[in-house]
Design a protein around this motif. Structure first.
Motif, PDB file in Angstrom:
ATOM      1  N   LYS A  36       9.567  63.668  73.554  1.00  0.00           N
ATOM      2  CA  LYS A  36      10.108  63.093  72.323  1.00  0.00           C
ATOM      3  C   LYS A  36      11.520  62.544  72.532  1.00  0.00           C
ATOM      4  N   ARG A  52       3.303  58.976  70.985  1.00  0.00           N
ATOM      5  CA  ARG A  52       3.035  59.576  69.671  1.00  0.00           C
ATOM      6  C   ARG A  52       4.282  59.869  68.833  1.00  0.00           C
ATOM      7  N   TYR A  53       5.445  59.453  69.301  1.00  0.00           N
ATOM      8  CA  TYR A  53       6.671  59.776  68.571  1.00  0.00           C
ATOM      9  C   TYR A  53       7.319  58.517  68.007  1.00  0.00           C
TER      10      TYR A  53
END
Length: 189
Positions: A36, A52-53
């Motif tokens: 992240k 996905r961040y």
């Protein structure tokens, strides 16, 4: 020999996409992460593909240009599970490479391609795999413009659609024929 371009690749690793090998074979030094916390400084380009961040504003405005490879025909199906929503809501299906801005899949577009499927003969998983292959091909076809930042961004005036992870129905069978699965899901709702 020209200096290698330094690329930060966010998302899919070398076992999930052919783009790592492609970039390495085209005089790029690829650094990969799925973490992240990222730092986009000291790179020539950042590529987000399957990441996905949400990228923080500080990294968007202070680091290298960031492009996203998104398997939807934007502005339709911004956000999560775009392949599912294009079929479920009967919106255009396709792929888009765009610049990341502070919104979710709202940045200017670089390249797009609409893709049609015979949803009476194909599963969600099969259509997803086709979209992945198509976007990898679109990236490789336009690689020289992308790596040299010679693209011409454009913006859509259409609002499109957006979905979060929580919007997806719990019981999607990714290996069922799309038309059959949609019929089942609509009967259950």
């Amino acid at each position: 020999m020209k200096n290698k371009k330094k690329i930060l690749f966010l998302g899919y690793d070398k076992n999930e996409t052919c783009l790592h090998a492609f970039l390495n074979n085209n005089n790029c030094e690829v650094h990969h992460t799925n973490l992240k916390e990222i730092d986009t400084k000291n790179f020539d380009l950042v590529i987000s593909f399957g990441y996905r961040y949400i990228i923080p504003k500080s990294q968007i405005i202070s680091g290298a240009p960031i492009i996203n490879l998104h398997i939807s025909y934007l502005p339709y199906n911004k956000g999560a599970h775009p392949n599912f929503w294009s079929h479920f809501e009967n919106t255009p299906c396709g792929i888009t490479i765009h610049i990341i801005d502070e919104g979710i899949d709202t940045g200017p577009y670089l390249y797009q391609k609409m893709i049609e499927f015979d949803t009476s003969k194909i599963t969600f998983r099969e259509s997803y795999n086709i979209l992945i292959n198509e976007i990898e091909d679109l990236f490789m076809q336009n690689f020289k413009e992308i790596i040299n930042l010679e693209f011409k961004p454009f913006i859509s005036k259409v609002n499109g659609t957006y979905h979060s992870f929580s919007d997806l129905p719990d019981n999607v069978d990714w290996d069922n024929i799309i038309d059959d699965q949609i019929k089942l899901l609509k009967q259950e709702s």
